[in-house]
Design a protein around this motif. Structure first.
Motif, mmCIF file in Angstrom:
data_model
loop_
_atom_site.group_PDB
_atom_site.id
_atom_site.type_symbol
_atom_site.label_atom_id
_atom_site.label_comp_id
_atom_site.label_asym_id
_atom_site.label_seq_id
_atom_site.Cartn_x
_atom_site.Cartn_y
_atom_site.Cartn_z
ATOM 1 N N CYS A 36 37.976 40.395 28.112
ATOM 2 C CA CYS A 36 38.005 40.844 26.711
ATOM 3 C C CYS A 36 38.476 39.742 25.773
ATOM 4 C CB CYS A 36 38.901 42.072 26.562
ATOM 5 S SG CYS A 36 38.137 43.570 27.191
ATOM 6 N N LYS A 37 39.316 38.821 26.262
ATOM 7 C CA LYS A 37 39.820 37.724 25.435
ATOM 8 C C LYS A 37 38.870 36.528 25.404
ATOM 9 C CE LYS A 37 44.251 38.565 27.241
ATOM 10 N NZ LYS A 37 45.380 37.987 27.922
ATOM 11 N N SER A 38 37.776 36.590 26.146
ATOM 12 C CA SER A 38 36.856 35.457 26.263
ATOM 13 C C SER A 38 35.790 35.508 25.188
ATOM 14 C CB SER A 38 36.169 35.481 27.629
ATOM 15 O OG SER A 38 37.126 35.393 28.643
ATOM 16 N N ASP A 39 35.330 34.315 24.793
ATOM 17 C CA ASP A 39 34.220 34.284 23.846
ATOM 18 C C ASP A 39 32.875 34.192 24.559
ATOM 19 O OD1 ASP A 39 34.609 31.668 24.646
ATOM 20 O OD2 ASP A 39 34.417 30.813 22.653
ATOM 21 N N LYS A 40 32.882 33.846 25.860
ATOM 22 C CA LYS A 40 31.664 33.815 26.673
ATOM 23 C C LYS A 40 32.020 34.211 28.102
ATOM 24 C CE LYS A 40 29.352 30.385 23.921
ATOM 25 N NZ LYS A 40 30.454 30.143 23.004
ATOM 26 N N VAL A 41 31.011 34.737 28.812
ATOM 27 C CA VAL A 41 31.232 35.215 30.175
ATOM 28 C C VAL A 41 30.095 34.732 31.063
ATOM 29 C CG1 VAL A 41 31.385 37.282 31.630
ATOM 30 C CG2 VAL A 41 32.434 37.289 29.357
ATOM 31 N N ILE A 42 30.424 34.281 32.258
ATOM 32 C CA ILE A 42 29.417 33.975 33.283
ATOM 33 C C ILE A 42 29.641 34.944 34.437
ATOM 34 C CG2 ILE A 42 28.575 32.308 34.974
ATOM 35 C CD1 ILE A 42 29.233 30.075 33.030
ATOM 36 N N LEU A 43 28.577 35.625 34.824
ATOM 37 C CA LEU A 43 28.600 36.539 35.974
ATOM 38 C C LEU A 43 27.864 35.854 37.110
ATOM 39 C CD1 LEU A 43 29.198 39.286 37.256
ATOM 40 C CD2 LEU A 43 27.086 40.142 36.199
ATOM 41 N N TYR A 44 28.614 35.480 38.125
ATOM 42 C CA TYR A 44 28.066 34.719 39.242
ATOM 43 C C TYR A 44 28.225 35.558 40.500
ATOM 44 C CZ TYR A 44 27.173 30.585 42.111
ATOM 45 O OH TYR A 44 26.644 29.677 42.990
ATOM 46 N N GLY A 45 27.120 35.876 41.128
ATOM 47 C CA GLY A 45 27.197 36.686 42.335
ATOM 48 C C GLY A 45 26.498 36.008 43.496
ATOM 49 N N SER A 46 26.881 36.392 44.688
ATOM 50 C CA SER A 46 26.155 35.947 45.882
ATOM 51 C C SER A 46 26.316 37.030 46.939
ATOM 52 C CB SER A 46 26.692 34.604 46.389
ATOM 53 O OG SER A 46 28.009 34.745 46.853
ATOM 54 N N GLY A 47 25.428 37.003 47.916
ATOM 55 C CA GLY A 47 25.495 37.998 48.987
ATOM 56 C C GLY A 47 24.741 39.260 48.618
ATOM 57 N N SER A 48 25.360 40.383 48.799
ATOM 58 C CA SER A 48 24.729 41.687 48.627
ATOM 59 C C SER A 48 24.948 42.226 47.218
ATOM 60 C CB SER A 48 25.330 42.657 49.654
ATOM 61 O OG SER A 48 25.137 43.988 49.266
ATOM 62 N N ALA A 49 23.864 42.660 46.578
ATOM 63 C CA ALA A 49 23.968 43.288 45.257
ATOM 64 C C ALA A 49 24.824 44.548 45.345
ATOM 65 C CB ALA A 49 22.575 43.612 44.714
ATOM 66 N N LYS A 50 24.654 45.295 46.426
ATOM 67 C CA LYS A 50 25.408 46.542 46.592
ATOM 68 C C LYS A 50 26.912 46.265 46.649
ATOM 69 C CE LYS A 50 23.711 49.992 48.950
ATOM 70 N NZ LYS A 50 23.209 50.825 50.057
ATOM 71 N N GLN A 51 27.319 45.267 47.422
ATOM 72 C CA GLN A 51 28.742 44.927 47.513
ATOM 73 C C GLN A 51 29.277 44.420 46.175
ATOM 74 O OE1 GLN A 51 28.779 42.142 50.757
ATOM 75 N NE2 GLN A 51 29.520 43.689 52.196
ATOM 76 N N ASN A 52 28.479 43.602 45.492
ATOM 77 C CA ASN A 52 28.907 43.079 44.195
ATOM 78 C C ASN A 52 29.052 44.199 43.170
ATOM 79 O OD1 ASN A 52 28.826 39.802 43.733
ATOM 80 N ND2 ASN A 52 27.660 40.454 45.522
ATOM 81 N N MET A 53 28.110 45.150 43.142
ATOM 82 C CA MET A 53 28.207 46.262 42.203
ATOM 83 C C MET A 53 29.410 47.141 42.540
ATOM 84 S SD MET A 53 26.156 45.921 39.772
ATOM 85 C CE MET A 53 26.632 47.470 39.029
ATOM 86 N N ARG A 54 29.646 47.372 43.807
ATOM 87 C CA ARG A 54 30.816 48.156 44.223
ATOM 88 C C ARG A 54 32.093 47.482 43.722
ATOM 89 N NH1 ARG A 54 30.472 48.181 49.823
ATOM 90 N NH2 ARG A 54 28.939 49.830 49.669
ATOM 91 N N GLN A 55 32.142 46.156 43.863
ATOM 92 C CA GLN A 55 33.312 45.404 43.407
ATOM 93 C C GLN A 55 33.493 45.528 41.894
ATOM 94 O OE1 GLN A 55 35.428 44.051 45.404
ATOM 95 N NE2 GLN A 55 36.639 42.660 44.171
ATOM 96 N N LEU A 56 32.396 45.440 41.125
ATOM 97 C CA LEU A 56 32.498 45.576 39.665
ATOM 98 C C LEU A 56 33.039 46.952 39.285
ATOM 99 C CD1 LEU A 56 29.247 43.773 38.424
ATOM 100 C CD2 LEU A 56 31.604 42.925 38.366
ATOM 101 N N HIS A 57 32.611 47.990 40.011
ATOM 102 C CA HIS A 57 33.142 49.338 39.767
ATOM 103 C C HIS A 57 34.633 49.409 40.114
ATOM 104 C CE1 HIS A 57 29.697 51.725 38.507
ATOM 105 N NE2 HIS A 57 28.960 51.095 39.409
ATOM 106 N N MET A 58 35.011 48.853 41.266
ATOM 107 C CA MET A 58 36.410 48.911 41.701
ATOM 108 C C MET A 58 37.330 48.158 40.743
ATOM 109 S SD MET A 58 35.907 48.531 45.834
ATOM 110 C CE MET A 58 37.564 48.015 46.083
ATOM 111 N N LEU A 59 36.802 47.110 40.113
ATOM 112 C CA LEU A 59 37.592 46.319 39.168
ATOM 113 C C LEU A 59 37.557 46.900 37.753
ATOM 114 C CD1 LEU A 59 36.426 42.787 40.370
ATOM 115 C CD2 LEU A 59 38.714 43.781 40.687
#
Length: 194
Positions: A36-59
């Motif tokens: 929220c304090k950032s003026d720009k964001v980079i979303l960098y993922g690797s591996g499984s989309a399912k695991q990454n999406m689960r992580q985004l929800h958990m966070l």
């Protein structure tokens, strides 16, 4: 300040080194407060989309990333996470790009979709200022985005896929600018200078 979102099991070391080389103030984070304090964001993922999406929800980042108004760049799997849906693992994603990504099933196309590949710029996107059509970028994903109304460049590896997409404040690249030499540095500078 730029926030580089680190999802589960994602190494951002190489991208971090390139950002340091460019002299960009950034933080590697997975917290809503930092983003929220950032003026720009980079979303960098690797591996499984399912695991990454689960992580985004958990966070607790899912809703915030869907509503973010500052520029956000998805790299590699990160751009798949920004799509509506990925048919490769049949999951809903962030929906910043209302298109579906898919998994490359053809082994020949998958092999040819790795390494340095020339892109064709279809329309002048803000990320490609000073970058010419025919420039090579490094690809290593087994997902793809079909060409769509948000496509700014394509790559052809036996099939034509989106190499980059742009919609309002959301940007995505299928390739890895941090592994693409001077062209990748130029693209990251263009994003940083938005």
């Amino acid at each position: 300040m730029l926030s580089l979102i680190q999802c589960e099991n994602t190494s951002v070391n190489e991208l971090s080194q390139v950002l340091k080389q460019l002299g960009v103030p950034f933080r590697v984070t997975s917290t809503e407060a930092d983003i929220c304090k950032s003026d720009k964001v980079i979303l960098y993922g690797s591996g499984s989309a399912k695991q990454n999406m689960r992580q985004l929800h958990m966070l607790n980042l899912f809703s915030m990333l869907r509503m973010i108004k500052n520029p956000i760049l998805g790299i590699g799997l990160g751009v798949e996470l920004m799509c509506e849906h990925t048919s490769g693992e049949n999951i809903s994603c962030l929906g910043l790009f209302p298109v579906n990504s898919g998994r490359i099933e053809d082994e020949k196309v998958l092999v040819s979709h790795s390494g340095l590949k020339k892109i064709d710029i279809l329309r002048p996107g803000r990320l490609f200022e000073g970058i010419n059509t025919g420039t090579e970028f490094y690809f290593s994903e087994n997902y793809y985005l079909p060409e769509n109304e948000f496509t700014t460049s394509v790559v052809n590896n036996g099939e034509t896929f989106s190499a980059s997409v742009e919609r309002e404040n959301a940007f995505g690249v299928q390739f890895h600018p941090e592994k693409s030499g001077e062209a990748g540095l130029s693209l990251l500078k263009n994003f940083i200078n938005l």
